[in-house]
Design a protein around this motif. Structure first.
Motif, PDB file in Angstrom:
ATOM      1  N   HIS A 177      34.777 -10.049  91.764  1.00 36.99           N
ATOM      2  CA  HIS A 177      35.747  -9.188  92.427  1.00 36.99           C
ATOM      3  C   HIS A 177      36.248  -9.812  93.727  1.00 36.99           C
ATOM      4  CE1 HIS A 177      37.877  -5.561  93.401  1.00 36.99           C
ATOM      5  NE2 HIS A 177      37.220  -5.417  94.536  1.00 36.99           N
ATOM      6  N   ILE A 178      35.369 -10.496  94.452  1.00 39.86           N
ATOM      7  CA  ILE A 178      35.790 -11.163  95.689  1.00 39.86           C
ATOM      8  C   ILE A 178      36.872 -12.195  95.396  1.00 39.86           C
ATOM      9  CG2 ILE A 178      35.048 -12.737  97.516  1.00 39.86           C
ATOM     10  CD1 ILE A 178      32.320 -11.321  97.443  1.00 39.86           C
ATOM     11  N   PHE A 179      36.640 -13.019  94.385  1.00 41.27           N
ATOM     12  CA  PHE A 179      37.632 -14.053  94.054  1.00 41.27           C
ATOM     13  C   PHE A 179      38.896 -13.438  93.452  1.00 41.27           C
ATOM     14  CE2 PHE A 179      33.747 -16.706  94.100  1.00 41.27           C
ATOM     15  CZ  PHE A 179      34.169 -17.641  95.025  1.00 41.27           C
ATOM     16  N   GLU A 180      38.760 -12.335  92.722  1.00 43.40           N
ATOM     17  CA  GLU A 180      39.939 -11.635  92.209  1.00 43.40           C
ATOM     18  C   GLU A 180      40.834 -11.179  93.355  1.00 43.40           C
ATOM     19  OE1 GLU A 180      38.403  -9.596  88.011  1.00 43.40           O
ATOM     20  OE2 GLU A 180      38.236  -8.500  89.906  1.00 43.40           O
ATOM     21  N   MET A 181      40.222 -10.619  94.390  1.00 41.91           N
ATOM     22  CA  MET A 181      41.017 -10.102  95.497  1.00 41.91           C
ATOM     23  C   MET A 181      41.651 -11.239  96.311  1.00 41.91           C
ATOM     24  SD  MET A 181      40.859  -7.083  94.727  1.00 41.91           S
ATOM     25  CE  MET A 181      42.089  -6.661  95.970  1.00 41.91           C
ATOM     26  N   LEU A 182      40.923 -12.328  96.513  1.00 31.42           N
ATOM     27  CA  LEU A 182      41.513 -13.477  97.209  1.00 31.42           C
ATOM     28  C   LEU A 182      42.684 -14.056  96.416  1.00 31.42           C
ATOM     29  CD1 LEU A 182      38.250 -15.272  98.402  1.00 31.42           C
ATOM     30  CD2 LEU A 182      39.916 -14.084  99.841  1.00 31.42           C
ATOM     31  N   HIS A 183      42.482 -14.174  95.107  1.00 34.40           N
ATOM     32  CA  HIS A 183      43.536 -14.644  94.201  1.00 34.40           C
ATOM     33  C   HIS A 183      44.756 -13.732  94.290  1.00 34.40           C
ATOM     34  CE1 HIS A 183      44.653 -15.351  89.680  1.00 34.40           C
ATOM     35  NE2 HIS A 183      45.571 -15.825  90.492  1.00 34.40           N
ATOM     36  N   THR A 184      44.519 -12.436  94.308  1.00 34.01           N
ATOM     37  CA  THR A 184      45.609 -11.456  94.341  1.00 34.01           C
ATOM     38  C   THR A 184      46.363 -11.507  95.661  1.00 34.01           C
ATOM     39  OG1 THR A 184      44.414  -9.986  92.841  1.00 34.01           O
ATOM     40  CG2 THR A 184      46.137  -9.005  94.187  1.00 34.01           C
ATOM     41  N   VAL A 185      45.630 -11.619  96.764  1.00 37.56           N
ATOM     42  CA  VAL A 185      46.274 -11.709  98.077  1.00 37.56           C
ATOM     43  C   VAL A 185      47.228 -12.896  98.123  1.00 37.56           C
ATOM     44  CG1 VAL A 185      45.827 -12.304 100.495  1.00 37.56           C
ATOM     45  CG2 VAL A 185      44.512 -10.492  99.414  1.00 37.56           C
ATOM     46  N   LEU A 186      46.795 -14.031  97.596  1.00 42.90           N
ATOM     47  CA  LEU A 186      47.635 -15.222  97.630  1.00 42.90           C
ATOM     48  C   LEU A 186      48.807 -15.137  96.656  1.00 42.90           C
ATOM     49  CD1 LEU A 186      44.943 -18.011  98.037  1.00 42.90           C
ATOM     50  CD2 LEU A 186      46.511 -17.107  99.753  1.00 42.90           C
ATOM     51  N   LEU A 187      48.637 -14.403  95.555  1.00 43.53           N
ATOM     52  CA  LEU A 187      49.773 -14.184  94.647  1.00 43.53           C
ATOM     53  C   LEU A 187      50.872 -13.385  95.343  1.00 43.53           C
ATOM     54  CD1 LEU A 187      48.377 -13.349  91.076  1.00 43.53           C
ATOM     55  CD2 LEU A 187      49.696 -15.347  91.784  1.00 43.53           C
ATOM     56  N   ILE A 188      50.470 -12.322  96.030  1.00 45.33           N
ATOM     57  CA  ILE A 188      51.461 -11.510  96.749  1.00 45.33           C
ATOM     58  C   ILE A 188      52.100 -12.337  97.863  1.00 45.33           C
ATOM     59  CG2 ILE A 188      51.811  -9.454  98.163  1.00 45.33           C
ATOM     60  CD1 ILE A 188      49.522  -8.143  96.669  1.00 45.33           C
ATOM     61  N   ALA A 189      51.268 -13.103  98.587  1.00 45.32           N
ATOM     62  CA  ALA A 189      51.795 -13.942  99.668  1.00 45.32           C
ATOM     63  C   ALA A 189      52.770 -14.975  99.119  1.00 45.32           C
ATOM     64  CB  ALA A 189      50.645 -14.629 100.397  1.00 45.32           C
ATOM     65  N   GLN A 190      52.486 -15.489  97.931  1.00 47.06           N
ATOM     66  CA  GLN A 190      53.413 -16.433  97.314  1.00 47.06           C
ATOM     67  C   GLN A 190      54.749 -15.755  97.025  1.00 47.06           C
ATOM     68  OE1 GLN A 190      53.740 -19.364  93.390  1.00 47.06           O
ATOM     69  NE2 GLN A 190      51.828 -18.311  93.812  1.00 47.06           N
ATOM     70  N   GLY A 191      54.684 -14.521  96.545  1.00 46.06           N
ATOM     71  CA  GLY A 191      55.915 -13.784  96.278  1.00 46.06           C
ATOM     72  C   GLY A 191      56.722 -13.530  97.535  1.00 46.06           C
ATOM     73  N   THR A 192      56.046 -13.095  98.609  1.00 48.59           N
ATOM     74  CA  THR A 192      56.774 -12.825  99.857  1.00 48.59           C
ATOM     75  C   THR A 192      57.311 -14.118 100.457  1.00 48.59           C
ATOM     76  OG1 THR A 192      54.753 -12.949 101.212  1.00 48.59           O
ATOM     77  CG2 THR A 192      55.362 -10.789 100.337  1.00 48.59           C
TER      78      THR A 192
END
Length: 292
Positions: free
Chosen positions: A182-197
């Protein structure tokens, strides 16, 4: 992708999936576990699980991107060569290749569920990480002949993409370790959103709608670097807020996993005991002295 709209399209893609993964991962982690695994829907007698729908959407998005890059906007019309026999429109082919690998990731999503008894767990994460790695790799070698601002924008994008790919690869290795996963899922997700922005930010920096482009100065380069760090901070804040709201929602509906309720109670009990221990110790000492 070398236009304002060409950056908005992939930015929207990463934002949509980043927002969805945020809700999905937090909900699945905090929600009370049950033995029931309901499909997302049924179509022609085929189970359509959520991950299958994700894969289909990825394939649709990426197919649209490939068509726009290679056919819709003019040359190269699907051709690698110009009339002289030399390679042509390298940028379009690089962008189309990025979309292609995310399309493969969509296929892996579908296979990881429909053939889950045959393929290893985490196949979808593996190909998602591969797509991100290829994206970062192509962007890293996508800088020849560009301005300093253009190069800085793309390097910062690579710094967002490659860690996200790494986290996705690590997820494959910890599929059976729920909390670590779950920790790596959330880090992965944060960077996906940051990539989009950041894709959206890049669209406004490189192709400003008002026509006032950024001058290629050291001050502007420094502020663009600051913008990237602000994007990361803002996304972390947004994901933290969503986490808190989902926690409260599940708790109010009685759907929160009991282990988190117990942890919360233990934390409160520990705080209470910790605050009362000095006073109790003092009272006991006084009583002992009186008795003596």
């Amino acid at each position: 992708m070398g236009t304002f709209g060409g950056h908005v399209l992939p930015g929207s893609f990463f934002l949509c999936f980043g927002f969805w993964y945020t809700l999905k991962y937090i909900w699945n982690f905090l929600r009370k576990k049950t033995n029931r695994t309901a499909p997302f829907c049924r179509c022609c007698g085929i189970q359509c699980h959520v991950i299958v729908v994700e894969g289909i959407i990825k394939i649709i998005f990426t197919t649209l991107g490939i068509i726009l890059e290679l056919f819709f906007t003019g040359p190269p019309r699907g051709s690698l060569y110009d009339h002289n026999g030399g390679f042509t429109h390298a940028n379009n082919w690089q962008h189309a290749t990025m979309y292609f690998f995310f399309g493969i990731s969509g296929v892996a999503d579908i296979v990881s569920h429909t053939a889950r008894h045959v393929v290893p767990a985490g196949l979808d994460r593996l190909f998602g990480g591969l797509a991100l790695f290829i994206e970062g790799y192509l962007f890293f070698f996508h800088l020849h002949g560009r301005s300093h601002i253009d190069k800085r924008v793309h390097i910062l994008l690579v710094l967002t993409v490659w860690p996200s790919a790494l986290f996705a690869f690590i997820e494959c290795l910890v599929m059976n370790k729920r909390k670590l996963l779950h920790i790596f899922e959330m880090l992965h997700t944060v960077l996906l959103i940051a990539q989009g922005t950041w894709f959206l930010q890049a669209a406004y920096i490189l192709f400003p709608p008002n026509g006032n482009s950024f001058e290629d100065t050291q001050v502007n380069l420094m502020f663009i670097t600051l913008f990237w760090s602000w994007h990361i901070a803002a996304v972390f804040g947004f994901v933290s807020l969503v986490y808190f709201l989902i926690y409260k929602l599940l708790k109010s509906r009685g759907l929160l996993d009991p282990q988190f309720m117990q942890s919360y109670k233990n934390m409160n009990i520990g705080t209470s005991l910790g605050s009362s221990t000095p006073l109790n110790g003092a009272l006991l000492s006084e009583c002992s002295e009186d008795e003596l």
